[in-house]
Motif scaffolding. Structure first.
Motif, PDB file in Angstrom:
ATOM      1  N   MET A   1     -11.923  -0.364 -58.430  1.00 14.84           N
ATOM      2  CA  MET A   1     -10.907   0.018 -59.421  1.00 14.84           C
ATOM      3  C   MET A   1     -10.112   1.217 -58.898  1.00 14.84           C
ATOM      4  N   GLU A   2      -8.836   1.204 -59.208  1.00 18.20           N
ATOM      5  CA  GLU A   2      -7.989   2.344 -58.850  1.00 18.20           C
ATOM      6  C   GLU A   2      -7.220   2.806 -60.073  1.00 18.20           C
ATOM      7  N   ILE A   3      -6.840   4.069 -60.064  1.00 17.61           N
ATOM      8  CA  ILE A   3      -6.009   4.565 -61.158  1.00 17.61           C
ATOM      9  C   ILE A   3      -4.552   4.281 -60.798  1.00 17.61           C
ATOM     10  N   ILE A   4      -3.846   3.582 -61.678  1.00 19.66           N
ATOM     11  CA  ILE A   4      -2.462   3.243 -61.338  1.00 19.66           C
ATOM     12  C   ILE A   4      -1.449   4.125 -62.061  1.00 19.66           C
ATOM     13  N   HIS A   5      -1.917   4.764 -63.136  1.00 22.15           N
ATOM     14  CA  HIS A   5      -1.016   5.687 -63.822  1.00 22.15           C
ATOM     15  C   HIS A   5      -1.840   6.834 -64.398  1.00 22.15           C
ATOM     16  N   ALA A   6      -1.417   8.042 -64.150  1.00 23.10           N
ATOM     17  CA  ALA A   6      -2.120   9.209 -64.689  1.00 23.10           C
ATOM     18  C   ALA A   6      -1.084  10.228 -65.103  1.00 23.10           C
ATOM     19  N   GLU A   7      -1.187  10.664 -66.338  1.00 28.86           N
ATOM     20  CA  GLU A   7      -0.181  11.584 -66.838  1.00 28.86           C
ATOM     21  C   GLU A   7      -0.813  12.581 -67.799  1.00 28.86           C
ATOM     22  N   LEU A  39     -10.794  17.496 -57.507  1.00 28.52           N
ATOM     23  CA  LEU A  39     -11.475  16.214 -57.721  1.00 28.52           C
ATOM     24  C   LEU A  39     -10.635  15.300 -58.630  1.00 28.52           C
ATOM     25  N   ILE A  40     -10.088  15.874 -59.687  1.00 24.86           N
ATOM     26  CA  ILE A  40      -9.260  15.087 -60.614  1.00 24.86           C
ATOM     27  C   ILE A  40      -8.021  14.567 -59.878  1.00 24.86           C
ATOM     28  N   ASN A  41      -7.443  15.406 -59.064  1.00 22.96           N
ATOM     29  CA  ASN A  41      -6.270  14.976 -58.289  1.00 22.96           C
ATOM     30  C   ASN A  41      -6.639  13.865 -57.302  1.00 22.96           C
ATOM     31  N   MET A  42      -7.821  13.976 -56.729  1.00 24.88           N
ATOM     32  CA  MET A  42      -8.274  12.936 -55.798  1.00 24.88           C
ATOM     33  C   MET A  42      -8.466  11.603 -56.527  1.00 24.88           C
ATOM     34  N   LEU A  43      -9.132  11.645 -57.670  1.00 25.13           N
ATOM     35  CA  LEU A  43      -9.417  10.406 -58.403  1.00 25.13           C
ATOM     36  C   LEU A  43      -8.137   9.730 -58.879  1.00 25.13           C
ATOM     37  N   THR A  44      -7.165  10.551 -59.273  1.00 24.23           N
ATOM     38  CA  THR A  44      -5.935   9.992 -59.832  1.00 24.23           C
ATOM     39  C   THR A  44      -4.866   9.765 -58.762  1.00 24.23           C
ATOM     40  N   ASN A  45      -5.162  10.222 -57.533  1.00 25.34           N
ATOM     41  CA  ASN A  45      -4.182  10.087 -56.453  1.00 25.34           C
ATOM     42  C   ASN A  45      -2.892  10.851 -56.720  1.00 25.34           C
ATOM     43  N   LYS A  46      -3.015  11.946 -57.439  1.00 24.74           N
ATOM     44  CA  LYS A  46      -1.830  12.755 -57.736  1.00 24.74           C
ATOM     45  C   LYS A  46      -2.102  14.182 -57.312  1.00 24.74           C
ATOM     46  N   LYS A  47      -1.266  14.700 -56.458  1.00 24.59           N
ATOM     47  CA  LYS A  47      -1.526  16.007 -55.863  1.00 24.59           C
ATOM     48  C   LYS A  47      -1.604  17.163 -56.848  1.00 24.59           C
ATOM     49  N   GLU A  48      -0.723  17.166 -57.819  1.00 26.34           N
ATOM     50  CA  GLU A  48      -0.606  18.359 -58.662  1.00 26.34           C
ATOM     51  C   GLU A  48      -1.042  18.123 -60.101  1.00 26.34           C
ATOM     52  N   LEU A  49      -1.641  16.973 -60.380  1.00 28.84           N
ATOM     53  CA  LEU A  49      -1.898  16.622 -61.779  1.00 28.84           C
ATOM     54  C   LEU A  49      -2.668  17.685 -62.556  1.00 28.84           C
ATOM     55  N   PRO A 175     -30.594  12.063 -62.825  1.00 32.62           N
ATOM     56  CA  PRO A 175     -29.308  11.551 -63.319  1.00 32.62           C
ATOM     57  C   PRO A 175     -28.551  10.849 -62.190  1.00 32.62           C
ATOM     58  N   PRO A 176     -27.563  10.024 -62.558  1.00 28.31           N
ATOM     59  CA  PRO A 176     -26.704   9.474 -61.501  1.00 28.31           C
ATOM     60  C   PRO A 176     -25.971  10.633 -60.832  1.00 28.31           C
ATOM     61  N   TYR A 177     -25.729  10.542 -59.543  1.00 29.37           N
ATOM     62  CA  TYR A 177     -24.959  11.612 -58.903  1.00 29.37           C
ATOM     63  C   TYR A 177     -24.068  11.089 -57.784  1.00 29.37           C
ATOM     64  N   PHE A 178     -23.040  11.860 -57.485  1.00 30.27           N
ATOM     65  CA  PHE A 178     -22.064  11.510 -56.457  1.00 30.27           C
ATOM     66  C   PHE A 178     -21.875  12.712 -55.530  1.00 30.27           C
ATOM     67  N   VAL A 179     -21.756  12.447 -54.246  1.00 29.42           N
ATOM     68  CA  VAL A 179     -21.434  13.510 -53.297  1.00 29.42           C
ATOM     69  C   VAL A 179     -19.976  13.287 -52.892  1.00 29.42           C
ATOM     70  N   THR A 180     -19.152  14.307 -53.090  1.00 28.37           N
ATOM     71  CA  THR A 180     -17.710  14.102 -52.926  1.00 28.37           C
ATOM     72  C   THR A 180     -17.047  15.157 -52.028  1.00 28.37           C
ATOM     73  N   SER A 181     -15.897  14.767 -51.521  1.00 30.04           N
ATOM     74  CA  SER A 181     -15.009  15.726 -50.855  1.00 30.04           C
ATOM     75  C   SER A 181     -13.586  15.348 -51.227  1.00 30.04           C
ATOM     76  N   ALA A 182     -12.897  16.271 -51.872  1.00 29.85           N
ATOM     77  CA  ALA A 182     -11.512  15.995 -52.257  1.00 29.85           C
ATOM     78  C   ALA A 182     -10.634  15.956 -51.005  1.00 29.85           C
ATOM     79  N   LEU A 183     -11.048  16.698 -50.008  1.00 31.26           N
ATOM     80  CA  LEU A 183     -10.273  16.755 -48.769  1.00 31.26           C
ATOM     81  C   LEU A 183     -10.317  15.411 -48.042  1.00 31.26           C
TER      82      LEU A 183
END
Ligand code: GDP
Length: 210
Positions: A1-7, A39-49, A175-183
């Motif tokens: 799944m991808e985010i196609i619109h984030a506002e 992280l939010i910007n990474m998930l939504t694919n928006k640099k400045e959201l 708990p469920p967990y995720f290891v992430t890098s926004a970079l």
């Protein structure tokens, strides 16, 4: 799944003023500087959201983002003010606590809370206390270890293990967990499929309610 619109939609001072609870909601919280906006910007694919909401004066508000994803779902992404800001006064801390507790406990469409932790540091009392509180309130959450590119795989794995071990003193299951890098966009796919799966559960839940 991808985010196609984030506002960005709105910043609310309390749970009662949040947008209508008519879609699944996913909230993000963590200590200041943990990498929440990135992280939010990474998930939504928006640099400045997420920057919209972190403007001065908006830090103590519940920030809603309107999301549409490729699985044809609409949901709310919520950026919550974090904990551990050194500059907050005692009364601001109290107000934060009250607002967060009310939001977390009352928001009926909150499907999952993502609690962010910097993967470079050893388990911190502040994070563990917050998570144990979630247990008492029976809130569904997942851990997100951030900034994994800033350390070695070995060190982050050690810290993740230490964190899970510390939680296992009070929890029966990890708990469920995720290891992430926004970079490097590490973990985005996994987090988005997790949300997509939970969205399906929300549809089922809604069917049972009618
Ligand atoms: P917030 O205060 O939790 O919203 O944190 P920010 O997203 O603003 O990030 C705080 C700092 O950490 C910024 O300088 C970011 O560029 C940096 N940062 C956040 N995530 C990452 C990451 O995954 N990798 C690296 N190398 N830096 C990150």
């Amino acid at each position: 799944m991808e985010i196609i619109h984030a506002e960005y939609l709105i910043s609310s001072p309390s749970v009662d003023q949040c947008p209508k609870a008519d879609r699944p909601e996913y909230a993000f919280i963590g200590r200041s500087n943990v990498g929440k906006s990135s992280l939010i910007n990474m998930l939504t694919n928006k640099k400045e959201l997420a920057k919209v909401s972190s403007a001065p004066g908006k830090t103590q508000l519940i920030n809603h983002f309107d999301i549409s994803s490729s699985d044809k779902k609409k949901w709310w992404l919520v950026d919550l003010p974090g904990y551990g800001y050194a500059k907050r006064s005692i009364s601001q801390r109290k107000a934060w606590k009250k607002m967060i507790e009310e939001y977390i406990r009352k928001r009926e469409n909150l499907v999952n809370l993502f609690v962010l932790v910097d993967c470079r540091i050893k388990p911190q009392a502040m994070d563990l206390e917050f998570i144990n509180q979630l247990g008492e309130w029976q809130i569904a959450f997942a851990l997100v270890f951030t900034k994994s590119d800033k350390t070695t795989v070995k060190e982050s794995a050690n810290n993740v293990n230490d964190f899970i071990r510390a939680l296992m003193q009070t929890w029966e299951a990890p708990p469920p967990y995720f290891v992430t890098s926004a970079l490097k966009r590490t973990g985005a796919k996994q987090m988005l499929s997790y949300i997509s799966e939970l969205n399906k559960g929300w549809e089922e839940h809604k069917k049972l309610m009618v």
